[in-house]
Each structure stands twice: as structure tokens, then as C-alpha cells.
Design a protein around this motif. Structure first.
Motif, short mmCIF file in Angstrom:
data_model
loop_
_atom_site.label_atom_id
_atom_site.label_comp_id
_atom_site.label_asym_id
_atom_site.label_seq_id
_atom_site.Cartn_x
_atom_site.Cartn_y
_atom_site.Cartn_z
N MET A 180 -53.17 3.17 61.88
CA MET A 180 -53.32 3.63 63.27
C MET A 180 -52.83 5.06 63.41
O MET A 180 -53.45 5.88 64.10
CB MET A 180 -52.53 2.72 64.22
CG MET A 180 -53.12 1.33 64.33
SD MET A 180 -52.07 0.21 65.31
CE MET A 180 -51.53 -0.91 64.03
N TYR A 230 -55.51 7.27 61.85
CA TYR A 230 -56.64 7.36 62.77
C TYR A 230 -56.31 8.28 63.95
O TYR A 230 -57.12 9.14 64.34
CB TYR A 230 -57.02 5.96 63.26
CG TYR A 230 -57.83 5.97 64.53
CD1 TYR A 230 -59.14 6.44 64.53
CD2 TYR A 230 -57.28 5.53 65.73
CE1 TYR A 230 -59.87 6.50 65.70
CE2 TYR A 230 -58.01 5.56 66.90
CZ TYR A 230 -59.30 6.05 66.88
OH TYR A 230 -60.02 6.10 68.04
N GLN A 231 -55.11 8.13 64.50
CA GLN A 231 -54.74 8.94 65.67
C GLN A 231 -54.68 10.43 65.31
O GLN A 231 -55.17 11.28 66.06
CB GLN A 231 -53.40 8.46 66.23
CG GLN A 231 -52.99 9.09 67.55
CD GLN A 231 -53.80 8.60 68.73
OE1 GLN A 231 -54.98 8.93 68.89
NE2 GLN A 231 -53.19 7.79 69.57
N SER A 259 -58.24 11.68 64.81
CA SER A 259 -59.10 11.72 66.01
C SER A 259 -58.55 12.66 67.09
O SER A 259 -59.19 12.87 68.11
CB SER A 259 -59.30 10.30 66.57
OG SER A 259 -58.10 9.79 67.07
N SER A 260 -57.38 13.24 66.85
CA SER A 260 -56.80 14.17 67.82
C SER A 260 -57.00 15.61 67.36
O SER A 260 -57.01 15.88 66.16
CB SER A 260 -55.30 13.92 67.97
OG SER A 260 -55.04 12.60 68.41
N GLU A 298 -53.95 18.55 70.99
CA GLU A 298 -53.49 17.24 71.50
C GLU A 298 -52.21 16.79 70.80
O GLU A 298 -51.31 16.23 71.43
CB GLU A 298 -54.61 16.19 71.35
CG GLU A 298 -55.71 16.38 72.37
CD GLU A 298 -56.97 15.55 72.10
OE1 GLU A 298 -57.70 15.28 73.06
OE2 GLU A 298 -57.22 15.21 70.92
N MET A 343 -59.41 0.00 65.54
CA MET A 343 -59.10 1.36 66.01
C MET A 343 -59.44 1.52 67.49
O MET A 343 -58.69 2.14 68.24
CB MET A 343 -59.87 2.39 65.18
CG MET A 343 -59.40 2.48 63.75
SD MET A 343 -60.46 3.56 62.73
CE MET A 343 -61.21 2.33 61.67
N GLN A 367 -56.82 2.36 70.35
CA GLN A 367 -57.02 3.54 71.19
C GLN A 367 -56.98 3.16 72.68
O GLN A 367 -56.36 3.86 73.49
CB GLN A 367 -58.35 4.23 70.85
CG GLN A 367 -58.58 5.57 71.52
CD GLN A 367 -57.70 6.68 70.96
OE1 GLN A 367 -56.50 6.74 71.23
NE2 GLN A 367 -58.31 7.57 70.20
N ILE A 370 -64.77 6.74 72.96
CA ILE A 370 -63.32 6.45 72.96
C ILE A 370 -62.83 6.44 71.51
O ILE A 370 -61.81 7.06 71.19
CB ILE A 370 -63.04 5.08 73.64
CG1 ILE A 370 -63.36 5.16 75.13
CG2 ILE A 370 -61.59 4.65 73.41
CD1 ILE A 370 -63.29 3.82 75.85
N LEU A 371 -63.57 5.77 70.64
CA LEU A 371 -63.20 5.73 69.22
C LEU A 371 -63.06 7.13 68.64
O LEU A 371 -62.14 7.41 67.88
CB LEU A 371 -64.27 4.95 68.43
CG LEU A 371 -64.06 4.87 66.92
CD1 LEU A 371 -62.91 3.91 66.59
CD2 LEU A 371 -65.34 4.44 66.20
N THR A 372 -63.99 8.01 69.00
CA THR A 372 -63.97 9.36 68.42
C THR A 372 -63.21 10.35 69.29
O THR A 372 -63.19 11.54 69.01
CB THR A 372 -65.40 9.88 68.21
OG1 THR A 372 -66.07 9.89 69.49
CG2 THR A 372 -66.19 9.01 67.24
N ASN A 373 -62.61 9.86 70.37
CA ASN A 373 -61.84 10.71 71.28
C ASN A 373 -62.67 11.92 71.73
O ASN A 373 -62.24 13.07 71.64
CB ASN A 373 -60.55 11.16 70.59
CG ASN A 373 -59.62 11.92 71.51
OD1 ASN A 373 -59.65 11.76 72.73
ND2 ASN A 373 -58.80 12.81 70.94
N LYS A 414 -64.23 13.96 74.61
CA LYS A 414 -63.99 14.18 76.03
C LYS A 414 -65.26 14.65 76.74
O LYS A 414 -66.18 15.16 76.12
CB LYS A 414 -62.90 15.23 76.21
CG LYS A 414 -61.61 14.92 75.48
CD LYS A 414 -60.74 13.99 76.31
CE LYS A 414 -59.61 13.38 75.49
NZ LYS A 414 -58.74 14.35 74.85
#
Lengths: 413, 413
Positions: free
Chosen positions: A255, A258-259, A262-263, A267, B255, B259, B316-319, B321
Motif C-alpha cells: 500500500m 502504491y501510494q 500514485s502520488s 502531494e 489498491m 485508496q 481513483i486508482l490512478t489518482n 484529478k
């Protein structure tokens, strides 16, 4: 009824904790022992080995009367904020004396140091800044600043010892909160906080116990029963059997990875403890690490302590922004008390005391709304994601449905 | 050299695609076939079964000469933006004719419809708004608005068919981009886009093929070789064997769940396609679903199509915006061309054509910087997280190290 307070993490509860508990009751002649305990995530920036509910049972089974949760916004912070939150909670529930373990074992040393630092505050802060500008971590710079100021006053408290540091901040918080409580300290027995191997036959550090548990070497596991109450071992075993999980950082690494991936860097910089371009360092090394341990080793520098970096990773995992920590960092006390468990005596104390407590005493999370509590609800959900998929959803609901644990003799068996 | 363009996803490549490819070459008398292909995530809001690199090999092995990537910012959008991005890329690379499959199979119908809608634009949009205000999804409202306007003009294109809708938007984009390319259409054979079972012995929809692959019923898997070229089957098998993975949404569900649980409602509302309080619906149901399929069924309402909700989950998964999609949504063309693969003939075409292309032609992602490309790099990383841990890091680097695939006869075997 006289209440004595202790600040704990119980990760997991062991004989050293039992000794501290019994000594605290004895030296203060307290009637009830109230523990403020970190929730699912701890001061070093790591998940607790078992949930706060299971650790509450361990505490009650070993004689604690009331367990209150230290919210995430305080529990996962440097010693100063961790201590401030803990002492605030104990004061709010009416504790008269706080009793903590320390290497020094003499409360006068703590008060003298507080006076000394308070008198030389500006110079002390300048020295800390100076040592930090030389590339030292904050704790290291604090220790160096202190040594340089202390000079020949060798009788002052040794601030290089981890429990002395925490104790110092408890005393500091007591002063800040108007000196309404008394501090007491007990000299710690044998095991040091950071010890990784068992120091004696019956007392071992929580670190060494977790190491023995996760290594699962039959040899070491065989000796665990010697260093913790039977009730703890049973509760640990029950949790592991029913959840197929004992929590450690590795379970959360997918996790975290992934975070981070994906940020954006921007961020990651918004996350609490993100500073000085650390976000670029994390982005750079996340593609090459195969485990959390590997990742931590790759991002470690002299500038930051292991715990400091681990806390940054934790706040990324829990998506905790700088803004989320402003309340706690401005030294506002926790706005509520969250009851995790109580004995019959603890319940009697609460009934007697309730009307004097001037912040809400929460037994169900839906009854109160505050960003500090919202954060706790969120991190409880994330904590549950280490469990196997089919067990997760029950645990996700647990945060909303679990009533405070009541002590029964069952817990002791 | 005359270039003909096709818009594809190849998920995976099959005999229907082969038919479309060969017909496109035949009816346009084109020398090279250029495919613009969705990258790792597709228009329905789902991951491709195998990576864009493996699907590029499939395309080259079956006779495509050049494969260019449709960036995520266009590939995971409603038909209008998907088509605009695709046609922009084909026009930039110098394609003279675009050839697409449709249920109608007659290009005049598409142009007539474009004129009709363009003439009645305001009324059409009002009608769409009216039907949406009655709780219909956007595609449904569009279809109803169109039916109501069309009245007795029964000769107009049937816009309830998915490939007619896509085709309409290709023609619309050709008009918007100055009518520099010609559109052609081929009637689709047998299988319908959404068919879940095999419609004939040699032509099946990609949906039914994926279903057969994931069900792994020996019976159905045995028939797969009849509906796709041997090269595709070999490339699929090779990918699955070496990565221990064929990608589907379920692999990303942990994931997605993490998220959603670690984000606030406000953060979910900032994600592209988040609107009308959908974020509350997601938060409400994430604690009870045990799989992505279960989750999708629980959040589905008449108001939103499956694909629309799936795309929201994907963003959402790929963040991703809302701000990340502004460039594409304002109908700006992709700012670069990304080459995924080419045949010898494709390479000769590019050498000849290169100087006329007025946007960068990218073969390595580090050579160019633009938010649209940054987004593609990010989603490539997330795509790789479905792989087993020990294989992930190689794939994470692949996006930076992989050169465009060159066709060799090896690919065909």
C-alpha cells in the motif's frame, strides 16, 4: 478514589510492563490505574502487533482499570507531542499522579532539568539549530546542544537515554498544563528500550519479544512465555489464530508503494513530516526496494532518524496531511476521551468522576465529531487492510460497533 | 506512401481485428497501416489484459506497421474525447484515411448525421439535459434526445449501437480538425462489441475471449485458438507464463479499496468523474464488498452506466484529478506522438515523413516533459503493481527503458 496514570503502548504487554504497573500502584498508593495507550499505530511510526482492542484486553487482564486511547495525531509524533497528548488525557480524567519508568529513576532530576532548560531556552534552541545545520538529526542535535550547555553540571539528567527523554517531556507537559498532577518515576529493570535480545530470563524489551515472535524460531518462541503473563500470550495467540495475522510494516508495504507511485512529489510534500525534498528521495528509491526494510535502508541518511523516516512513511500510508496535525502540534489537548476498556473498579471510578470531566467521554465513535477522531477512524480502517480479504470487512466495521472492553475473569485465563 | 489509420485497443488482438486490418488496407489501398492504441488502461475504465508492449507485438505480428499510444488522458474517456485524441494522433502522423468498423457500414450515414446534429446542436443539447434531469445516464439521454429529434427520418444512423457511436465521434473529430482526413467504414462481422459468448467459430468479441481466458474452463480455452491468430495466443501465453499474471480489475481492487478508505470524501470528489456526491456512495459501500465485481454491483444506479462508474474507480486508482484532464477535455490534441512499435515498412514511412510531423515523436519517455506524458508514466507504474512483488520492479523500470518494439519474423511464430 485516587487515580494513578501510566502512558503505554503495550506492543505487546510483558513482564516489564507488569512490574511498572505494580510498582506504580505501590509507590503512589493509588486505587485505580488509568492507562493512556497508543491506538493502532505507535510512536516509532509503526503498526501495533495486534489491534488496540486486543492490547486493551492484555492491559485489563494484568490489572489496568481504565484504558483510554491516545489519538493518532499524538501517538505517532515526536516525544514532545506524544507526551503532551498523553498527559492532557490523564489530567482530563482526573489522575493525581503519573508514574513512568526511566533510566534515571529520580523525579527530582527531571524537574531540575526542566528548570535549567526553561531558564536557558533561547540559547538551547539556538544550539539545536546550530547542530542541525551541521547535518544532525533533531534528536541528535538536541542531545549535542544539551551536552554543550550542560558543561560541568554532571548531576543533570542524562538526556541520551530514550526513557529519560520521554520522561522529561511528561514533566514538561505537567508544567505546561498548570502543575495539577504529580510526576513519579520508577527505575527501569534490566531491559533497555531498544534491546533486540532478551536481557534476563523474565524481563525482555518489547522489541526483542516482537523479534522473537516474527522470527518464529522455535527456540526463541519457547522462551516467550517466560517474559510475559500467560494472559498476554493467550491473547496474542488468539489474535494470530483468528486473524491469520500479526501486524508489521511489511504487510503495509504494497500500500505504501502504491501510494508513493500514485502520488506526485507535490502531494507527498503535503504529507506530514514531508520536508527538505524527502519526497524526491522516496520516489527515487521506491522502484528498487523489494520490502519495507530494504526501502527504509535505502532512504536512510544521517540527517533523519529511522523513527522519523518511519513516521513519514506511516503518514503517507494513512494520507495524513500537515493540516491534519496542526491541532496537536499547536499543543491543543485532545478534544475528547475515548474509552477502550475498564474493570469493575474502573467503571466505579468513572461513574463517580464523570461529572467533573469537562470533555466528552466517548464509547461509540459515531456519537462525536472532530477531525482528530475522524483521523482515528480512518487509520483504524487502514490498519485492518493487513488482514486477509475475507476478514477485512468485519474489522472495518469493528471501529464503529465495538463497545469498550469490560474486564471479566475470562480475560485472565 | 499512403497511410491508413485505425483506432484500436486489441484487448487482446483477435480474428475480428485481423479482418478489420486487412479490409482497411484493401478498401483504402494503403501502403502502411498505422494504429493508435490505448495504453495500459482502456476506454471502459479497465486494465488491459496484457501490457501495451505485448499488445504492440500482437499488432505488429498481424500486419500493423506503426503503433502509437493513445495517452491515458484520452483513452479512458467517453467516446467523444477518446475519438478526438485518436483522430488527432492519426492526423499528426500523416494518415490520409481512417478506417473503422461499425454496425452501419456506410460512411455517408455518419456524415449526414454530423450535419443533422450540427444544424440542431442547441436543441440536441437541451434535449440531452432534459433526459438527464429525468435520471438517465448521459449515453441513455443522448440516445433518447436523438430519437426524439430524429422523428420520422428513419434513414439516419442508428446511434444506439456502440460502434456507430464511436464512429460518429471519429467523423466529428475529422470535421473539427479541419477535414484533412477521409473517413471509411467497414461493416463489422458477426460478433457484437458487448457479446459475452462466441458468436461464430472464428470471430468472437474481445469480451467473450477475455471471459473464456479468465474462466479457464478447459472447454472454452480449447476454442480460443480458433478465434485469434497463433501469434496472439503465443504472446498471451508467454506474458502469462513469465509474469504469472493476466491483468483484470480484481487484482487492483485491494489498491482501490485502500485508496477509497485513505481518502476523505473531499479528496474523492476532486478525482476526475467524481460528481453529484458519488464519493459518498463509494465510501458507503467499500466496507461491505469482497471483490471489485461486488463493489461495482453495489454502487450501480440507473443514473450512471457501468463504464462511467468503472472509469471513476480507475481514476481513483490512478489518482487522476479533474485538473489532470482539463487539457484533453478542452479538446487540445495530444502534444506528442509516442511510438510503441513499427515494422520495417513503418520505419521507412517514419523516416520519410518525420520532418513533416510538427509535434515531438517520442521513443524514450525521459526525452520529453508534459503533464499528459507524466500521467502515462504514473499509470504505467500502477499497472505493474498487479504483478507478483519480485517482478514488479523490473516492470516499473520498463516504462523508462523499453525501446519501441521492432517487428521481426520471430513475433509471428
Amino acid at each position: 478514589m485516587k487515580a494513578v496514570g501510566v502512558v503505554v503502548e503495550y506492543n505487546p504487554f510483558h513482564n516489564g510492563h507488569l512490574f511498572h504497573l505494580e510498582e506504580s500502584r505501590r509507590v503512589t498508593e493509588g486505587d485505580v490505574v488509568i492507562a493512556v495507550m497508543s491506538g493502532n499505530f505507535l510512536q516509532r511510526g509503526e503498526p501495533a502487533i495486534v489491534s488496540k482492542w486486543q492490547r486493551t484486553k492484555m492491559a485489563l487482564a494484568s490489572g489496568v482499570d481504565i484504558v483510554l486511547e491516545l489519538p493518532y495525531a499524538y501517538s505517532t509524533q515526536k516525544a514532545e507531542i506524544f507526551a503532551f497528548g498523553s498527559i492532557s488525557i490523564l489530567q482530563a480524567i482526573g489522575v493525581e499522579e503519573v508514574c513512568f519508568g526511566s533510566e534515571a529513576g529520580n523525579i527530582d532530576l527531571f524537574h531540575e532539568l526542566y528548570e535549567f532548560i526553561n531558564k536557558n531556552k533561547q540559547h538551547f534552541n539556538e544550539q539545536i539549530q546550530f547542530y542541525m545545520s551541521q547535518g544532525n538529526s533533531y534528536p541528535k542535535a538536541t542531545s549535542l546542544a544539551f551536552s554543550s550547555m550542560k558543561g560541568k553540571q554532571q548531576q543533570l539528567l542524562d538526556l541520551s537515554q530514550p526513557n529519560n527523554i520521554l520522561g522529561y517531556h511528561y514533566v514538561e507537559a505537567i508544567h505546561l498544563l498548570g502543575n495539577k498532577m504529580k510526576g513519579k518515576t520508577i527505575q527501569r529493570k534490566s531491559a533497555q528500550y531498544h534491546d533486540e535480545s532478551f536481557a534476563s530470563e523474565t524481563i525482555a524489551s518489547a522489541t526483542s519479544i516482537r523479534k522473537a515472535i516474527f522470527n518464529k524460531s522455535a527456540n526463541q518462541k519457547g522462551t516467550i512465555h517466560q517474559v510475559m503473563p500467560k494472559s498476554t500470550l493467550d491473547l496474542l495467540t488468539y489474535y494470530e489464530t483468528s486473524n491469520h495475522t500479526l501486524h508489521d510494516w511489511e504487510l503495509y508495504f504494497p500500500m505504501l508503494k502504491y501510494q508513493i507511485l500514485s502520488s506526485t512529489e507535490a502531494e507527498l510534500a503535503e504529507i506530514y513530516e514531508g520536508e527538505e525534498g524527502l519526497e524526491f528521495r522516496l520516489k527515487r528509491f521506491i522502484n528498487t526496494a523489494n520490502s519495507f526494510a530494504e526501502f527504509m535502508h535505502s532512504i536512510k541518511t544521517k540527517r533523519y532518524t529511522w523513527n522519523r523516516l518511519q513516521r513519514y512513511c506511516l503518514h503517507i500510508l494513512t494520507n495524513t496531511k500537515k493540516a491534519d496535525m496542526q491541532w496537536a502540534n499547536a499543543k491543543n489537548s485532545p478534544p475528547y476521551l475515548r474509552l477502550l476498556g475498564m474493570s469493575a473498579k474502573g467503571q466505579a471510578y468513572l461513574n463517580q468522576r464523570k461529572k467533573l470531566v469537562d470533555i466528552p467521554l466517548i464509547t461509540k465513535v459515531n456519537s462525536f465529531h472532530h477531525p482528530i477522531l475522524e483521523l482515528d477512524k480512518k487509520v483504524a480502517n487502514i490498519y485492518a487492510l493487513a488482514l486477509p480479504n475475507r476478514l477485512q470487512n468485519d474489522r472495518l466495521r469493528e471501529e464503529y460497533t465495538q463497545s469498550p472492553i469490560r474486564f471479566t475473569e475470562e480475560l485472565k485465563k
